[in-house]
Write an enzyme that holds these catalytic residues in place. Sequence first.
Site, short mmCIF file in Angstrom:
data_model
loop_
_atom_site.label_atom_id
_atom_site.label_comp_id
_atom_site.label_asym_id
_atom_site.label_seq_id
_atom_site.Cartn_x
_atom_site.Cartn_y
_atom_site.Cartn_z
N GLY A 74 0.81 -1.21 0.00
CA GLY A 74 0.00 0.00 0.00
C GLY A 74 0.84 1.26 0.00
O GLY A 74 2.07 1.22 0.08
N ASP A 75 0.17 2.40 -0.15
CA ASP A 75 0.81 3.73 -0.12
C ASP A 75 1.78 3.92 -1.29
O ASP A 75 2.73 4.70 -1.18
CB ASP A 75 1.56 3.95 1.20
CG ASP A 75 0.69 3.71 2.42
OD1 ASP A 75 -0.40 4.30 2.48
OD2 ASP A 75 1.09 2.92 3.29
N GLU A 76 1.53 3.25 -2.41
CA GLU A 76 2.47 3.35 -3.54
C GLU A 76 2.27 4.60 -4.38
O GLU A 76 3.14 4.98 -5.16
CB GLU A 76 2.34 2.12 -4.46
CG GLU A 76 2.61 0.79 -3.79
CD GLU A 76 1.34 0.14 -3.29
OE1 GLU A 76 1.40 -1.04 -2.89
OE2 GLU A 76 0.27 0.80 -3.29
N GLY A 79 -3.40 6.69 -6.32
CA GLY A 79 -4.36 7.76 -6.55
C GLY A 79 -3.88 8.77 -7.57
O GLY A 79 -4.67 9.26 -8.39
N HIS A 103 -5.79 7.85 -0.50
CA HIS A 103 -5.25 8.24 -1.80
C HIS A 103 -5.10 9.76 -1.84
O HIS A 103 -6.08 10.49 -1.74
CB HIS A 103 -6.16 7.76 -2.93
CG HIS A 103 -6.22 6.27 -3.04
ND1 HIS A 103 -7.04 5.61 -3.94
CD2 HIS A 103 -5.54 5.30 -2.38
CE1 HIS A 103 -6.87 4.30 -3.80
NE2 HIS A 103 -5.97 4.10 -2.86
N THR A 361 -1.60 8.33 5.03
CA THR A 361 -2.67 9.26 4.70
C THR A 361 -3.87 9.05 5.61
O THR A 361 -4.53 9.99 6.03
CB THR A 361 -3.11 9.07 3.23
OG1 THR A 361 -1.97 9.21 2.38
CG2 THR A 361 -4.15 10.10 2.83
N GLY A 364 -1.79 8.60 9.69
CA GLY A 364 -0.71 9.50 10.09
C GLY A 364 0.46 8.77 10.70
O GLY A 364 1.45 9.38 11.10
N PRO A 366 3.90 6.73 11.11
CA PRO A 366 5.13 6.64 10.31
C PRO A 366 5.22 5.29 9.64
O PRO A 366 4.93 4.25 10.24
CB PRO A 366 6.25 6.82 11.35
CG PRO A 366 5.62 6.46 12.66
CD PRO A 366 4.18 6.86 12.56
N ARG A 367 5.59 5.30 8.37
CA ARG A 367 5.71 4.04 7.63
C ARG A 367 7.10 3.45 7.83
O ARG A 367 8.09 4.17 7.93
CB ARG A 367 5.47 4.30 6.14
CG ARG A 367 4.06 4.79 5.83
CD ARG A 367 3.90 5.20 4.37
NE ARG A 367 2.57 5.76 4.13
CZ ARG A 367 2.32 6.76 3.31
NH1 ARG A 367 3.32 7.33 2.64
NH2 ARG A 367 1.09 7.19 3.15
N VAL A 477 8.20 11.48 -10.22
CA VAL A 477 9.36 12.21 -9.70
C VAL A 477 8.93 13.37 -8.80
O VAL A 477 9.68 14.32 -8.59
CB VAL A 477 10.25 12.73 -10.86
CG1 VAL A 477 10.96 11.58 -11.55
CG2 VAL A 477 9.44 13.54 -11.86
#
Length: 487
Positions: A74-76, A79, A103, A361, A364, A366-367, A477
């Site tokens: 996830g979080d790639e 969106g 997203h 998202t 909140g 930290p990943r 980028v």
Amino acid sequence: MSLSTVNHAAAAAAAAGSGKSFSAAAPAAPSVRLPRTRAPAAAAVSAAAVGADRAADRVSALSQVSGVLGSQWGDEGKGKLVDVLAPRFDIVARCQGGANAGHTIYNSEGKKFALHLVPSGILHEGTLCVVGNGAVIHVPGFFNEIDGLESNGVNCNGRILVSDRAHLLFDLHQAVDGLREAELANSFIGTTKRGIGPCYSSKVTRNGLRVCDLRHMDTFGDKLDVLFKDAASRFEGFEYSKSMLREEVERYKRFAERLEPFIADTVHVLNESIQQKKKILVEGGQATMLDIDFGTYPFVTSSSPSAGGICTGLGIAPRCIGDLIGVVKAYTTRVGSGPFPTELFGEEGDLLRKSGMEFGTTTGRPRRCGWLDIVALKYCCEINGFSSLNLTKLDVLSGLPEVKLGVSYNQPDGQKLQSFPGDLDILEQVQVKYEVLPGWQSDISSVRSYSELPLAAQRYVERIEDLVGVPVHYIGVGPGRDALIYK
């Protein structure tokens, strides 16, 4: 050399306040950046025209029914790609998950929108957004999201359809989610506490309520009573009274009236649209490594964010699905518990987290951060049959003296694993073999043509293609819509 060799650059990066890329390492002598020769105006216009043509060709060549799916945990950045592709599609559809998806997209003025259930095509006026039967709907959250969009000038009227077959996610599901995590103590899954798992549990045990039940408020209370009693019998900490039930029923009577214009038989709508040759873009939530069947079980979500979830979550036949784009970060992140073979710890992971602004998202939190895991990515490519990849956040790796790819797993005895293991006992003990490539020092956030990327960045992209056997067609980028290279 490891990431620890550039830890001293973190302070400089923080001082610069860019939040986009690593500072260039300078352990001995200051690095010298050669001035870039300014291209003549005509050449610049020509390059821009070529880039625009390539972008148009890439997007127009996509099949009638295409999908954008996550190929990590996830979080790639799914969106953003959906937002970019949406103008070329008539419909953007969510097939599974709920408000646990986060997203982040930006409009043409650069304003940030954090969406959770509403499909990312909503910023494009001509796009119809569909939330399919495989999704779970927290109605108050859905309305909050719509109110937030409309307060920022986004028209949602007549532009969102919600499947009458989709299951309703209640506040009680969220309460149960928290109680369940507390019960698991040290072995908790690390959910978003949005009630997703308990709602899907209600669906599977066949005592859940669906959107269509809102049209029958005479029996709604009795059905909801079953859910309340089930939760109260299961968890001592869950308080339940008849007054709570009455309040919830009255609340949902109001919700039912407001939601009615959004409710539709989306299976019929989508299949009729296919017959009418309309183009449909499917937006996956979460990612394949969180799939209930193919992910790192039990540290997974409760739905199918892989290709199969498109069919079951929207009612579209497999033969109708064409191009599937896998979205993958140039490195790897994960939120919550579970195995993460290429994870970086301490200052190394912190540096990557700060540079990539890696905070969830939805929560909140930290990943967790690490190098790109090719073994896991190849596994995701096999499961989904991706026709191409979108490599995101390549700019975050700028400034590193070297970058690494986790290319294979070995068992503790040195024996190489031939596939991504389903057994977590094995996965948690694997030793990752890395391939080290040279890094690049220049800021690439303004680059819009693949040929203008530093050669080291191009080699990194092409090595990923070689290792997984799938072409990279899109390279992110930066966060904005235009920060995308079409390869």
